[in-house]
Design a protein around this motif. Structure first.
Motif, PDB file in Angstrom:
ATOM      1  N   SER A   8       0.827  -1.200   0.000  1.00 46.74           N
ATOM      2  CA  SER A   8       0.000   0.000   0.000  1.00 46.74           C
ATOM      3  C   SER A   8       0.868   1.261   0.000  1.00 46.74           C
ATOM      4  CB  SER A   8      -0.943  -0.007   1.203  1.00 46.74           C
ATOM      5  OG  SER A   8      -0.231  -0.176   2.419  1.00 46.74           O
ATOM      6  N   ALA A   9       1.982   1.240   0.729  1.00 51.10           N
ATOM      7  CA  ALA A   9       2.858   2.410   0.774  1.00 51.10           C
ATOM      8  C   ALA A   9       3.457   2.697  -0.597  1.00 51.10           C
ATOM      9  CB  ALA A   9       3.958   2.198   1.806  1.00 51.10           C
ATOM     10  N   ALA A  10       3.920   1.652  -1.272  1.00 52.84           N
ATOM     11  CA  ALA A  10       4.505   1.835  -2.598  1.00 52.84           C
ATOM     12  C   ALA A  10       3.451   2.281  -3.601  1.00 52.84           C
ATOM     13  CB  ALA A  10       5.164   0.536  -3.060  1.00 52.84           C
ATOM     14  N   LEU A  11       2.246   1.731  -3.478  1.00 55.87           N
ATOM     15  CA  LEU A  11       1.156   2.117  -4.378  1.00 55.87           C
ATOM     16  C   LEU A  11       0.844   3.605  -4.211  1.00 55.87           C
ATOM     17  CD1 LEU A  11      -2.094   0.063  -4.953  1.00 55.87           C
ATOM     18  CD2 LEU A  11      -2.160   2.539  -4.785  1.00 55.87           C
ATOM     19  N   GLU A  12       0.734   4.054  -2.974  1.00 56.02           N
ATOM     20  CA  GLU A  12       0.446   5.467  -2.712  1.00 56.02           C
ATOM     21  C   GLU A  12       1.557   6.369  -3.252  1.00 56.02           C
ATOM     22  OE1 GLU A  12      -0.191   5.713   1.456  1.00 56.02           O
ATOM     23  OE2 GLU A  12      -2.067   4.576   1.410  1.00 56.02           O
ATOM     24  N   ALA A  13       2.796   5.926  -3.109  1.00 56.41           N
ATOM     25  CA  ALA A  13       3.921   6.714  -3.621  1.00 56.41           C
ATOM     26  C   ALA A  13       3.895   6.784  -5.145  1.00 56.41           C
ATOM     27  CB  ALA A  13       5.241   6.110  -3.143  1.00 56.41           C
TER      28      ALA A  13
END
Length: 264
Positions: free
Chosen positions: A113-118
Protein backbone atom coordinates in the motif's frame (compact mmCIF):
# COMPACT_ATOMS: atom_id res chain seq x y z
CA UNK A 1 -22.33 -11.63 -3.67
CA UNK A 2 -23.88 -10.91 -7.02
CA UNK A 3 -22.50 -13.18 -9.75
CA UNK A 4 -23.03 -13.26 -13.51
CA UNK A 5 -21.88 -16.16 -15.67
CA UNK A 6 -20.61 -16.22 -19.25
CA UNK A 7 -19.44 -19.19 -21.28
CA UNK A 8 -18.42 -22.68 -20.24
CA UNK A 9 -15.31 -24.73 -19.56
CA UNK A 10 -12.83 -24.26 -16.72
CA UNK A 11 -14.22 -21.84 -14.10
CA UNK A 12 -12.55 -18.41 -13.92
CA UNK A 13 -13.67 -16.12 -11.10
CA UNK A 14 -13.24 -12.44 -12.06
CA UNK A 15 -12.84 -9.74 -9.40
CA UNK A 16 -13.17 -6.20 -10.71
CA UNK A 17 -11.47 -3.03 -9.53
CA UNK A 18 -12.92 -0.03 -7.80
CA UNK A 19 -15.10 -0.56 -4.71
CA UNK A 20 -18.51 0.91 -5.39
CA UNK A 21 -18.65 -0.15 -9.05
CA UNK A 22 -20.20 -3.24 -10.59
CA UNK A 23 -18.52 -5.27 -13.33
CA UNK A 24 -20.48 -3.91 -16.33
CA UNK A 25 -17.43 -1.96 -17.54
CA UNK A 26 -15.47 -5.24 -17.78
CA UNK A 27 -18.02 -7.27 -19.67
CA UNK A 28 -17.59 -5.97 -23.25
CA UNK A 29 -13.83 -6.52 -23.06
CA UNK A 30 -13.46 -9.74 -21.05
CA UNK A 31 -16.49 -11.69 -22.29
CA UNK A 32 -14.31 -13.06 -25.09
CA UNK A 33 -12.66 -15.29 -22.48
CA UNK A 34 -16.04 -17.00 -22.23
CA UNK A 35 -15.21 -18.81 -25.47
CA UNK A 36 -12.76 -20.92 -23.46
CA UNK A 37 -13.70 -20.50 -19.79
CA UNK A 38 -16.73 -20.31 -17.54
CA UNK A 39 -16.48 -16.71 -16.39
CA UNK A 40 -17.94 -15.86 -13.00
CA UNK A 41 -18.05 -12.09 -12.63
CA UNK A 42 -18.27 -11.11 -8.97
CA UNK A 43 -19.34 -7.86 -7.35
CA UNK A 44 -17.50 -8.34 -4.08
CA UNK A 45 -20.07 -8.71 -1.29
CA UNK A 46 -22.83 -7.51 -3.62
CA UNK A 47 -21.35 -4.06 -4.12
CA UNK A 48 -23.21 -2.21 -6.83
CA UNK A 49 -26.16 -4.60 -6.61
CA UNK A 50 -27.33 -5.07 -3.04
CA UNK A 51 -28.69 -2.72 -0.40
CA UNK A 52 -28.27 -5.43 2.25
CA UNK A 53 -24.51 -5.12 2.64
CA UNK A 54 -23.10 -2.96 5.40
CA UNK A 55 -20.01 -1.30 3.93
CA UNK A 56 -18.41 -1.35 7.39
CA UNK A 57 -18.04 -5.15 7.11
CA UNK A 58 -15.90 -5.01 3.98
CA UNK A 59 -12.15 -5.67 4.02
CA UNK A 60 -9.41 -7.28 1.93
CA UNK A 61 -9.58 -10.40 4.09
CA UNK A 62 -13.36 -10.68 3.77
CA UNK A 63 -13.19 -10.25 0.00
CA UNK A 64 -10.47 -12.90 -0.34
CA UNK A 65 -12.31 -15.45 1.79
CA UNK A 66 -15.55 -14.79 -0.06
CA UNK A 67 -13.89 -16.30 -3.15
CA UNK A 68 -13.73 -19.69 -1.46
CA UNK A 69 -17.27 -19.31 -0.12
CA UNK A 70 -18.44 -18.73 -3.67
CA UNK A 71 -16.48 -21.69 -5.03
CA UNK A 72 -17.94 -23.91 -2.32
CA UNK A 73 -21.49 -22.66 -2.96
CA UNK A 74 -21.15 -23.37 -6.68
CA UNK A 75 -19.48 -26.74 -6.13
CA UNK A 76 -16.30 -25.77 -8.00
CA UNK A 77 -13.65 -28.42 -7.50
CA UNK A 78 -11.05 -26.27 -9.30
CA UNK A 79 -11.06 -22.69 -10.43
CA UNK A 80 -8.75 -19.90 -11.55
CA UNK A 81 -8.88 -16.35 -10.19
CA UNK A 82 -8.44 -13.12 -12.16
CA UNK A 83 -8.39 -9.81 -10.33
CA UNK A 84 -7.88 -6.35 -11.77
CA UNK A 85 -6.69 -3.33 -9.75
CA UNK A 86 -8.40 -3.53 -6.35
CA UNK A 87 -9.43 -7.04 -7.41
CA UNK A 88 -5.75 -7.81 -8.09
CA UNK A 89 -4.85 -6.81 -4.54
CA UNK A 90 -7.51 -9.22 -3.27
CA UNK A 91 -6.26 -11.89 -5.69
CA UNK A 92 -2.69 -11.54 -4.41
CA UNK A 93 -3.89 -11.86 -0.82
CA UNK A 94 -5.85 -14.98 -1.79
CA UNK A 95 -2.78 -16.48 -3.48
CA UNK A 96 -0.66 -15.87 -0.37
CA UNK A 97 -3.10 -16.72 2.41
CA UNK A 98 -5.37 -19.35 0.85
CA UNK A 99 -3.80 -20.62 -2.38
CA UNK A 100 -6.84 -22.67 -3.34
CA UNK A 101 -7.07 -21.48 -6.95
CA UNK A 102 -5.44 -23.51 -9.69
CA UNK A 103 -3.93 -20.33 -11.17
CA UNK A 104 -3.89 -16.58 -10.64
CA UNK A 105 -4.02 -13.61 -13.00
CA UNK A 106 -2.87 -10.47 -11.18
CA UNK A 107 -3.93 -7.62 -13.46
CA UNK A 108 -2.62 -4.16 -12.48
CA UNK A 109 -1.82 -5.20 -8.92
CA UNK A 110 0.23 -3.65 -6.12
CA UNK A 111 3.11 -4.94 -4.03
CA UNK A 112 2.40 -2.76 -0.98
CA UNK A 113 0.00 0.00 0.00
CA UNK A 114 2.86 2.41 0.77
CA UNK A 115 4.51 1.84 -2.60
CA UNK A 116 1.16 2.12 -4.38
CA UNK A 117 0.45 5.47 -2.71
CA UNK A 118 3.92 6.71 -3.62
CA UNK A 119 3.49 5.64 -7.25
CA UNK A 120 0.11 7.38 -7.47
CA UNK A 121 1.48 10.59 -5.92
CA UNK A 122 4.39 10.61 -8.37
CA UNK A 123 2.03 10.01 -11.30
CA UNK A 124 -0.26 12.88 -10.29
CA UNK A 125 2.70 15.21 -9.89
CA UNK A 126 3.99 14.22 -13.32
CA UNK A 127 0.63 15.17 -14.85
CA UNK A 128 1.03 18.78 -13.70
CA UNK A 129 -2.11 20.93 -13.93
CA UNK A 130 -4.03 18.03 -15.46
CA UNK A 131 -3.60 16.11 -12.23
CA UNK A 132 -5.05 18.79 -9.92
CA UNK A 133 -8.77 17.99 -10.49
CA UNK A 134 -8.01 14.26 -10.28
CA UNK A 135 -6.44 14.60 -6.84
CA UNK A 136 -9.37 16.78 -5.74
CA UNK A 137 -11.84 14.13 -6.91
CA UNK A 138 -10.26 11.54 -4.61
CA UNK A 139 -10.83 13.86 -1.67
CA UNK A 140 -14.45 14.30 -2.74
CA UNK A 141 -14.92 10.51 -2.60
CA UNK A 142 -14.98 10.87 1.19
CA UNK A 143 -18.34 12.67 1.01
CA UNK A 144 -19.89 11.25 -2.17
CA UNK A 145 -23.59 10.64 -1.53
CA UNK A 146 -25.37 10.02 -4.83
CA UNK A 147 -24.87 7.90 -7.93
CA UNK A 148 -24.68 11.05 -10.04
CA UNK A 149 -21.86 12.44 -7.90
CA UNK A 150 -19.96 9.17 -8.06
CA UNK A 151 -20.21 8.95 -11.84
CA UNK A 152 -19.04 12.56 -12.18
CA UNK A 153 -16.01 11.77 -10.03
CA UNK A 154 -15.31 8.78 -12.27
CA UNK A 155 -15.44 10.98 -15.38
CA UNK A 156 -12.94 13.39 -13.83
CA UNK A 157 -10.61 10.48 -13.01
CA UNK A 158 -10.73 8.89 -16.48
CA UNK A 159 -7.51 10.54 -17.77
CA UNK A 160 -5.59 8.96 -14.89
CA UNK A 161 -6.62 5.45 -15.91
CA UNK A 162 -6.18 5.67 -19.68
CA UNK A 163 -3.06 6.34 -21.72
CA UNK A 164 -5.23 7.42 -24.65
CA UNK A 165 -8.83 8.53 -25.06
CA UNK A 166 -11.47 6.48 -23.18
CA UNK A 167 -14.09 4.82 -25.38
CA UNK A 168 -17.13 7.10 -25.83
CA UNK A 169 -19.63 6.53 -23.02
CA UNK A 170 -17.30 4.23 -21.08
CA UNK A 171 -18.80 3.61 -17.65
CA UNK A 172 -22.11 5.36 -18.33
CA UNK A 173 -24.08 2.17 -17.69
CA UNK A 174 -22.17 1.11 -14.59
CA UNK A 175 -24.14 0.28 -11.45
CA UNK A 176 -22.55 2.20 -8.59
CA UNK A 177 -22.83 2.25 -4.81
CA UNK A 178 -21.72 5.54 -3.22
CA UNK A 179 -21.83 4.09 0.32
CA UNK A 180 -19.18 1.51 -0.51
CA UNK A 181 -16.85 3.96 -2.22
CA UNK A 182 -17.29 6.52 0.58
CA UNK A 183 -16.48 3.86 3.20
CA UNK A 184 -13.19 2.93 1.55
CA UNK A 185 -12.28 6.55 0.80
CA UNK A 186 -12.52 7.33 4.51
CA UNK A 187 -11.08 4.17 6.04
CA UNK A 188 -8.57 3.28 3.35
CA UNK A 189 -8.18 0.09 1.38
CA UNK A 190 -6.18 -1.73 4.04
CA UNK A 191 -2.49 -1.57 4.75
CA UNK A 192 -0.63 -4.38 3.06
CA UNK A 193 2.92 -5.33 2.19
CA UNK A 194 2.93 -8.50 0.15
CA UNK A 195 6.62 -8.34 -0.76
CA UNK A 196 7.98 -10.65 1.99
CA UNK A 197 5.08 -13.09 1.61
CA UNK A 198 5.11 -13.56 -2.15
CA UNK A 199 7.39 -16.58 -1.66
CA UNK A 200 4.32 -18.35 -0.25
CA UNK A 201 2.56 -18.28 -3.65
CA UNK A 202 2.94 -21.77 -5.07
CA UNK A 203 0.33 -21.74 -7.85
CA UNK A 204 1.01 -20.56 -11.42
CA UNK A 205 0.65 -16.78 -11.68
CA UNK A 206 0.47 -14.28 -14.51
CA UNK A 207 1.23 -10.64 -13.70
CA UNK A 208 -0.11 -8.33 -16.42
CA UNK A 209 0.04 -4.54 -16.58
CA UNK A 210 -0.17 -1.61 -18.98
CA UNK A 211 3.16 0.02 -19.82
CA UNK A 212 1.75 3.46 -18.93
CA UNK A 213 -0.29 2.47 -15.87
CA UNK A 214 -0.17 5.40 -13.44
CA UNK A 215 -1.95 3.62 -10.57
CA UNK A 216 -0.53 0.14 -10.16
CA UNK A 217 2.61 0.69 -12.16
CA UNK A 218 4.96 -1.56 -14.12
CA UNK A 219 7.34 -1.09 -11.17
CA UNK A 220 4.79 -2.80 -8.93
CA UNK A 221 4.19 -5.53 -11.52
CA UNK A 222 7.92 -6.26 -11.69
CA UNK A 223 8.09 -6.45 -7.88
CA UNK A 224 5.24 -8.99 -7.88
CA UNK A 225 6.81 -10.96 -10.70
CA UNK A 226 10.22 -11.02 -9.02
CA UNK A 227 8.67 -12.14 -5.74
CA UNK A 228 6.52 -14.97 -7.10
CA UNK A 229 8.70 -17.87 -8.19
CA UNK A 230 7.97 -19.06 -11.71
CA UNK A 231 5.46 -16.30 -12.42
CA UNK A 232 5.01 -14.82 -15.88
CA UNK A 233 5.06 -11.10 -16.61
CA UNK A 234 3.32 -9.35 -19.51
CA UNK A 235 3.68 -5.59 -20.01
CA UNK A 236 1.26 -4.34 -22.66
CA UNK A 237 2.86 -1.49 -24.63
CA UNK A 238 1.34 1.96 -24.88
CA UNK A 239 -1.67 1.46 -22.59
CA UNK A 240 -2.69 2.52 -19.12
CA UNK A 241 -4.40 1.13 -16.03
CA UNK A 242 -7.43 -0.15 -17.96
CA UNK A 243 -5.22 -2.14 -20.30
CA UNK A 244 -7.95 -4.66 -21.12
CA UNK A 245 -9.97 -1.77 -22.61
CA UNK A 246 -7.17 -0.13 -24.58
CA UNK A 247 -5.55 -3.36 -25.80
CA UNK A 248 -8.32 -5.99 -25.53
CA UNK A 249 -6.97 -8.43 -28.10
CA UNK A 250 -3.44 -8.52 -26.65
CA UNK A 251 -4.81 -8.69 -23.10
CA UNK A 252 -7.23 -11.53 -23.86
CA UNK A 253 -4.63 -13.51 -25.78
CA UNK A 254 -2.11 -13.22 -22.93
CA UNK A 255 -4.64 -14.40 -20.34
CA UNK A 256 -6.10 -17.12 -22.56
CA UNK A 257 -2.67 -18.52 -23.43
CA UNK A 258 -1.54 -18.57 -19.80
CA UNK A 259 -4.70 -20.15 -18.40
CA UNK A 260 -4.93 -22.61 -21.26
CA UNK A 261 -1.50 -23.95 -20.36
CA UNK A 262 -1.79 -24.06 -16.56
CA UNK A 263 -5.37 -25.24 -16.00
CA UNK A 264 -5.26 -28.43 -18.05
Amino acid sequence: MFVQEVGGGFPLIVLHGGPGFDHSMFRPYLDALGDDFRLLYVDERGQGRSERIDAQTLSLDVFARDVDLLADALGLERFALLGHSFGAIITTKHAIELGTAAAYVISAGGDSSAALEADVAASVEAMGEEGVPIAASWEHEKTVATEEELKELWRVQMPFHFAGEPPPGYGDDAVVTPDVLRHFANTGYGDFDYTPDLVRVTRPALVIVGEKDRTTTPRAALALHDGIAGSELVVLPGVGHLSFVEAPEAYIESVRSFLGRVTR
